[in-house]
Design a protein around this motif. Structure first.
Motif, PDB file in Angstrom:
ATOM      1  N   GLY A  40     -21.015   7.266  17.698  1.00 54.40           N
ATOM      2  CA  GLY A  40     -22.152   6.825  16.896  1.00 54.40           C
ATOM      3  C   GLY A  40     -23.387   6.543  17.733  1.00 54.40           C
ATOM      4  N   MET A  41     -23.190   6.001  18.923  1.00 53.17           N
ATOM      5  CA  MET A  41     -24.331   5.727  19.807  1.00 53.17           C
ATOM      6  C   MET A  41     -25.003   7.028  20.239  1.00 53.17           C
ATOM      7  SD  MET A  41     -22.479   2.672  21.929  1.00 53.17           S
ATOM      8  CE  MET A  41     -23.807   1.966  22.881  1.00 53.17           C
ATOM      9  N   PHE A  42     -24.192   8.020  20.595  1.00 55.96           N
ATOM     10  CA  PHE A  42     -24.766   9.319  20.975  1.00 55.96           C
ATOM     11  C   PHE A  42     -25.457   9.979  19.783  1.00 55.96           C
ATOM     12  CE2 PHE A  42     -21.722   9.052  24.544  1.00 55.96           C
ATOM     13  CZ  PHE A  42     -22.595   9.317  25.581  1.00 55.96           C
ATOM     14  N   ARG A  43     -24.838   9.908  18.598  1.00 52.09           N
ATOM     15  CA  ARG A  43     -25.459  10.490  17.409  1.00 52.09           C
ATOM     16  C   ARG A  43     -26.815   9.845  17.138  1.00 52.09           C
ATOM     17  NH1 ARG A  43     -20.562   9.907  15.269  1.00 52.09           N
ATOM     18  NH2 ARG A  43     -19.328  11.766  15.449  1.00 52.09           N
ATOM     19  N   SER A  44     -26.866   8.529  17.277  1.00 52.59           N
ATOM     20  CA  SER A  44     -28.119   7.807  17.060  1.00 52.59           C
ATOM     21  C   SER A  44     -29.200   8.273  18.035  1.00 52.59           C
ATOM     22  CB  SER A  44     -27.877   6.303  17.215  1.00 52.59           C
ATOM     23  OG  SER A  44     -29.084   5.598  17.126  1.00 52.59           O
ATOM     24  N   GLU A  45     -28.825   8.478  19.285  1.00 47.10           N
ATOM     25  CA  GLU A  45     -29.788   8.964  20.290  1.00 47.10           C
ATOM     26  C   GLU A  45     -30.346  10.332  19.888  1.00 47.10           C
ATOM     27  OE1 GLU A  45     -30.683   7.404  23.617  1.00 47.10           O
ATOM     28  OE2 GLU A  45     -30.214   5.858  22.142  1.00 47.10           O
ATOM     29  N   LEU A  46     -29.465  11.220  19.453  1.00 46.22           N
ATOM     30  CA  LEU A  46     -29.909  12.555  19.053  1.00 46.22           C
ATOM     31  C   LEU A  46     -30.759  12.499  17.782  1.00 46.22           C
ATOM     32  CD1 LEU A  46     -26.711  14.691  19.767  1.00 46.22           C
ATOM     33  CD2 LEU A  46     -28.772  14.475  21.174  1.00 46.22           C
ATOM     34  N   GLU A  47     -30.390  11.629  16.846  1.00 43.57           N
ATOM     35  CA  GLU A  47     -31.167  11.482  15.610  1.00 43.57           C
ATOM     36  C   GLU A  47     -32.568  10.952  15.887  1.00 43.57           C
ATOM     37  OE1 GLU A  47     -28.623   9.040  13.199  1.00 43.57           O
ATOM     38  OE2 GLU A  47     -27.225  10.700  12.844  1.00 43.57           O
TER      39      GLU A  47
END
Length: 149
Positions: free
Chosen positions: A34-41
Protein backbone atom coordinates in the motif's frame (compact mmCIF):
# COMPACT_ATOMS: atom_id res chain seq x y z
CA UNK A 1 31.33 -11.03 -17.14
CA UNK A 2 29.18 -8.15 -15.88
CA UNK A 3 25.48 -8.79 -15.90
CA UNK A 4 23.14 -6.69 -17.99
CA UNK A 5 20.99 -4.36 -15.89
CA UNK A 6 18.03 -2.34 -17.16
CA UNK A 7 16.79 0.65 -15.17
CA UNK A 8 13.20 1.59 -15.96
CA UNK A 9 10.14 3.26 -14.48
CA UNK A 10 8.40 1.22 -11.82
CA UNK A 11 4.90 -0.05 -12.57
CA UNK A 12 2.29 -1.06 -10.02
CA UNK A 13 2.74 -4.65 -11.26
CA UNK A 14 6.33 -4.53 -9.93
CA UNK A 15 5.27 -4.01 -6.31
CA UNK A 16 4.94 -7.72 -5.47
CA UNK A 17 8.59 -8.22 -6.50
CA UNK A 18 9.73 -5.43 -4.15
CA UNK A 19 8.16 -6.87 -1.01
CA UNK A 20 10.65 -9.76 -0.54
CA UNK A 21 13.52 -7.26 -0.94
CA UNK A 22 11.90 -4.99 1.66
CA UNK A 23 11.56 -7.96 4.03
CA UNK A 24 15.16 -9.07 3.46
CA UNK A 25 16.66 -5.62 4.03
CA UNK A 26 14.32 -3.89 6.45
CA UNK A 27 12.39 -6.59 8.34
CA UNK A 28 9.78 -5.08 10.66
CA UNK A 29 10.48 -1.62 9.21
CA UNK A 30 9.68 -2.65 5.65
CA UNK A 31 7.32 -0.75 3.42
CA UNK A 32 3.97 -2.34 2.54
CA UNK A 33 2.44 -2.78 -0.90
CA UNK A 34 0.00 0.00 0.00
CA UNK A 35 2.85 2.41 0.73
CA UNK A 36 4.40 1.77 -2.68
CA UNK A 37 1.00 2.09 -4.39
CA UNK A 38 0.45 5.42 -2.65
CA UNK A 39 3.84 6.68 -3.89
CA UNK A 40 2.99 5.74 -7.47
CA UNK A 41 -0.51 7.25 -7.19
CA UNK A 42 1.09 10.52 -6.07
CA UNK A 43 3.17 10.40 -9.27
CA UNK A 44 6.45 10.16 -7.40
CA UNK A 45 9.32 9.02 -9.59
CA UNK A 46 10.14 5.35 -8.96
CA UNK A 47 12.57 3.12 -10.80
CA UNK A 48 13.41 -0.57 -10.80
CA UNK A 49 16.65 -2.26 -11.84
CA UNK A 50 16.14 -5.59 -13.62
CA UNK A 51 18.54 -8.30 -14.67
CA UNK A 52 18.51 -9.82 -18.15
CA UNK A 53 15.73 -12.22 -17.12
CA UNK A 54 13.54 -9.32 -15.94
CA UNK A 55 13.95 -10.01 -12.21
CA UNK A 56 13.86 -6.88 -10.03
CA UNK A 57 17.20 -6.52 -8.26
CA UNK A 58 16.62 -3.08 -6.78
CA UNK A 59 14.44 -0.01 -6.75
CA UNK A 60 14.51 3.65 -5.80
CA UNK A 61 12.07 6.51 -5.43
CA UNK A 62 12.13 10.29 -5.56
CA UNK A 63 9.55 12.85 -4.50
CA UNK A 64 9.82 16.46 -5.64
CA UNK A 65 8.32 18.27 -2.67
CA UNK A 66 8.76 21.87 -3.77
CA UNK A 67 9.98 23.40 -7.01
CA UNK A 68 13.57 23.31 -5.79
CA UNK A 69 13.56 20.44 -3.27
CA UNK A 70 13.39 16.68 -3.73
CA UNK A 71 13.63 13.71 -1.37
CA UNK A 72 15.06 10.27 -2.10
CA UNK A 73 12.31 8.20 -0.47
CA UNK A 74 14.07 4.88 -0.74
CA UNK A 75 16.84 3.03 -2.48
CA UNK A 76 17.29 -0.71 -2.03
CA UNK A 77 19.19 -3.50 -3.75
CA UNK A 78 18.77 -7.17 -2.86
CA UNK A 79 21.70 -8.42 -0.82
CA UNK A 80 22.84 -10.92 -3.45
CA UNK A 81 23.07 -8.08 -6.02
CA UNK A 82 24.79 -5.47 -3.85
CA UNK A 83 28.25 -4.07 -4.64
CA UNK A 84 27.66 -4.39 -8.39
CA UNK A 85 26.89 -0.73 -9.10
CA UNK A 86 23.10 -1.12 -9.13
CA UNK A 87 22.52 1.31 -6.27
CA UNK A 88 24.86 3.76 -7.95
CA UNK A 89 22.89 3.58 -11.21
CA UNK A 90 19.57 4.02 -9.43
CA UNK A 91 20.82 6.98 -7.41
CA UNK A 92 22.33 8.65 -10.47
CA UNK A 93 19.03 8.26 -12.33
CA UNK A 94 17.12 9.81 -9.41
CA UNK A 95 19.53 12.74 -9.23
CA UNK A 96 19.23 13.27 -12.98
CA UNK A 97 15.42 13.36 -12.64
CA UNK A 98 15.63 15.79 -9.69
CA UNK A 99 17.75 18.09 -11.85
CA UNK A 100 15.36 17.71 -14.79
CA UNK A 101 12.49 18.77 -12.51
CA UNK A 102 14.41 21.82 -11.28
CA UNK A 103 15.35 20.62 -7.80
CA UNK A 104 18.50 22.32 -6.54
CA UNK A 105 18.49 20.48 -3.21
CA UNK A 106 18.03 16.74 -2.70
CA UNK A 107 17.62 15.24 0.77
CA UNK A 108 17.36 11.74 2.19
CA UNK A 109 17.34 9.81 5.43
CA UNK A 110 19.58 6.82 6.03
CA UNK A 111 20.04 4.63 9.09
CA UNK A 112 23.03 5.79 11.15
CA UNK A 113 24.36 2.22 11.12
CA UNK A 114 24.25 1.87 7.30
CA UNK A 115 27.81 2.93 6.49
CA UNK A 116 27.79 1.48 2.96
CA UNK A 117 24.77 3.57 1.94
CA UNK A 118 26.24 6.68 3.58
CA UNK A 119 29.44 6.22 1.57
CA UNK A 120 27.42 5.90 -1.65
CA UNK A 121 25.58 9.13 -0.88
CA UNK A 122 28.79 10.96 0.07
CA UNK A 123 30.34 9.96 -3.28
CA UNK A 124 27.40 11.75 -4.90
CA UNK A 125 27.85 14.97 -2.95
CA UNK A 126 25.56 14.37 0.01
CA UNK A 127 26.60 15.58 3.46
CA UNK A 128 25.06 14.92 6.88
CA UNK A 129 23.00 17.85 8.15
CA UNK A 130 20.95 16.41 11.04
CA UNK A 131 20.02 13.32 13.03
CA UNK A 132 16.43 12.18 13.62
CA UNK A 133 16.44 10.28 16.90
CA UNK A 134 14.47 7.02 16.92
CA UNK A 135 13.25 7.60 13.37
CA UNK A 136 13.10 3.96 12.29
CA UNK A 137 10.51 1.95 14.17
CA UNK A 138 10.23 -0.50 15.81
CA UNK A 139 14.05 -0.69 16.14
CA UNK A 140 14.27 2.93 17.37
CA UNK A 141 17.29 3.43 15.08
CA UNK A 142 18.36 7.00 14.42
CA UNK A 143 18.29 8.40 10.89
CA UNK A 144 20.99 10.59 9.46
CA UNK A 145 19.54 13.35 7.28
CA UNK A 146 21.80 14.05 4.33
CA UNK A 147 21.53 16.82 1.74
CA UNK A 148 23.06 17.59 -1.63
CA UNK A 149 22.93 21.17 -2.84
Amino acid sequence: MAQTIRVERMRSTDIDELLPIEQELFGAERWTAGMFRSELEQDHYYLVARDAAGVVLGYAGLAVMAPEEAWVNNLAVRRAAQRQGIGERLLTALLDEATRRGATRVLLEVAVDNAAAQQLYERHGFAAIAVRRGYYQPSNTDALVMARE
